[in-house]
Every structure is written in C-alpha cells, then in structure tokens.
Design a protein around this motif. Sequence first.
Motif, PDB file in Angstrom:
ATOM      1  N   ARG A   1       0.957  -1.059  -0.038  1.00 46.75           N
ATOM      2  CA  ARG A   1       0.057  -0.008   0.065  1.00 46.75           C
ATOM      3  C   ARG A   1       0.513   1.386  -0.034  1.00 46.75           C
ATOM      4  O   ARG A   1       1.677   1.340   0.753  1.00 46.75           O
TER       5      ARG A   1
ATOM      6  N   ALA B   1      -6.953  -2.160  12.921  1.00 46.86           N
ATOM      7  CA  ALA B   1      -6.955  -2.207  11.503  1.00 46.86           C
ATOM      8  C   ALA B   1      -7.966  -1.221  10.874  1.00 46.86           C
ATOM      9  O   ALA B   1      -7.504  -0.705   9.676  1.00 46.86           O
ATOM     10  N   ASP B   2      -8.858  -1.070  11.597  1.00 46.44           N
ATOM     11  CA  ASP B   2     -10.094  -0.054  10.911  1.00 46.44           C
ATOM     12  C   ASP B   2      -9.434   1.317  10.738  1.00 46.44           C
ATOM     13  O   ASP B   2      -9.755   1.971   9.953  1.00 46.44           O
TER      14      ASP B   2
ATOM     15  N   ASP C   1      -6.893   1.703   8.147  1.00 45.83           N
ATOM     16  CA  ASP C   1      -7.683   1.661   6.704  1.00 45.83           C
ATOM     17  C   ASP C   1      -8.064   3.186   6.426  1.00 45.83           C
ATOM     18  O   ASP C   1      -8.008   3.794   5.460  1.00 45.83           O
TER      19      ASP C   1
ATOM     20  N   ARG D   1      -0.900   1.580   7.185  1.00 42.36           N
ATOM     21  CA  ARG D   1      -0.938   0.020   7.869  1.00 42.36           C
ATOM     22  C   ARG D   1      -1.032   0.179   9.288  1.00 42.36           C
ATOM     23  O   ARG D   1      -0.539   0.875   9.909  1.00 42.36           O
ATOM     24  N   LYS D   2      -1.301  -0.904   9.817  1.00 44.40           N
ATOM     25  CA  LYS D   2      -1.568  -1.282  11.156  1.00 44.40           C
ATOM     26  C   LYS D   2      -0.181  -0.788  11.823  1.00 44.40           C
ATOM     27  O   LYS D   2      -0.301  -0.319  12.890  1.00 44.40           O
TER      28      LYS D   2
END
Length: 207
Positions: free
Chosen positions: A22, A55-56, A59, A64-65
Amino acid sequence: MDTVVNGRPRRSMNAATDSAPRAQRRLAPEVRRRQIVLEAARLISAAGFNAVSLADIADACGIRKPSVLHHFPSMADLLAAVLAYRDELSYPVRHEVEDFADPAAVNEVFRSTVEHNQQQRELVRLYVVLRAEALDVGHPAHGYFLEREQRALDGFARALSWKPNPMLAARELYSFWTGLEALWVAHPTVDMLEVWDAFAARFFTIS
C-alpha cells in the motif's frame, strides 16, 4: 480468482492488487498522529470503541496497522489520546470563580456550553457512546469516566452553593445534562437549547 492463459496460470488483477504494498503518503509525525486521533474519534463516535480495531483506523488513514502502532502501542493508548482530544475541544472558555456569583450567571455559563455543544455533534456522540460502554469495569475508559463524573459533581456543587443542598442539586443537574446529551444524540432534531432553557427556568430560580 486465477485464470489459465496459454497453459500458464494468470493472477486476477484484484489478487495482484491485494498483494501489492500500500502506498502511504508521508506526513510529519505530529500530523500523522493527529490524523490517527481524528479518524479514531470519528469511527468510535459512529460505532463505539468495542467495534473499532486498529486495522479499521489504519484503513481510514490510508496506512498499515504497524504505522498506527508506531504512534500508539495499543488501542487503550489511542483511546486515551481520543479522550484528551475530546476534552481539548469541549471547553472553549474557562470560567473564573466570579462567573458563579449568582444563579443567572451560573445558568449563562452552562447555557453557553450547550450552545457550543450543538456545534460539536460528533464529539458529543463520542462522549455519550463511550460513557455508556465504560459502565463496564473492564473498559479502558472506566476510570476516566468515574473521575470525570466526580470532578463534574464537585464543580457543579461549588457553582450551586446557593442551593439548600448543593451536592444533591449537582446530581440533579448532572443527571439532566447527561440525559439531554443522550436525547440529542438519539434524536438530532431535538433543540437542546430549547430544552435546556425550559429546565433552567425552574432550576436556576431561587424559591
């Protein structure tokens, strides 16, 4: 899903895209941290802390986390930052002791806060949602809300020193205040200021 072209498997575009790294827009650390807090506040106000993951939030920020964890080692740390952000915006004006000299002055202080809150729907919703969740003693914000409630009651009692029983009056005011916020969150068409004025006309009158 993979397809076969000329005897060789060919990966679908979605599969290739899913595995691609990403692209992350580089931001200054303090800007990224603020972005994470703002997105976390937005998501939590909509769904509650228990329904939102790191993670939400990653996003929502387009990262990234591990990038979130770089700034906030856990969801509890992030929640503390979200609550600090909420407190930062909740009180536009700090009032001095003389602001509480008489019932009319006290009412004006509270009324100005109601007016301010009507412009901060997401923050009010965040607080209402978290306060309900934090009734659970295992919730990471449980202690925060216990402490906040006690500070609010003590402050209200000082402001209501002209009442026969200031602490009892403080509990009545606190109950009305939190109930009004919950009502407004559930029913956005309610005019908080109108409801407050009707209550205040009775509560801040010396009998």
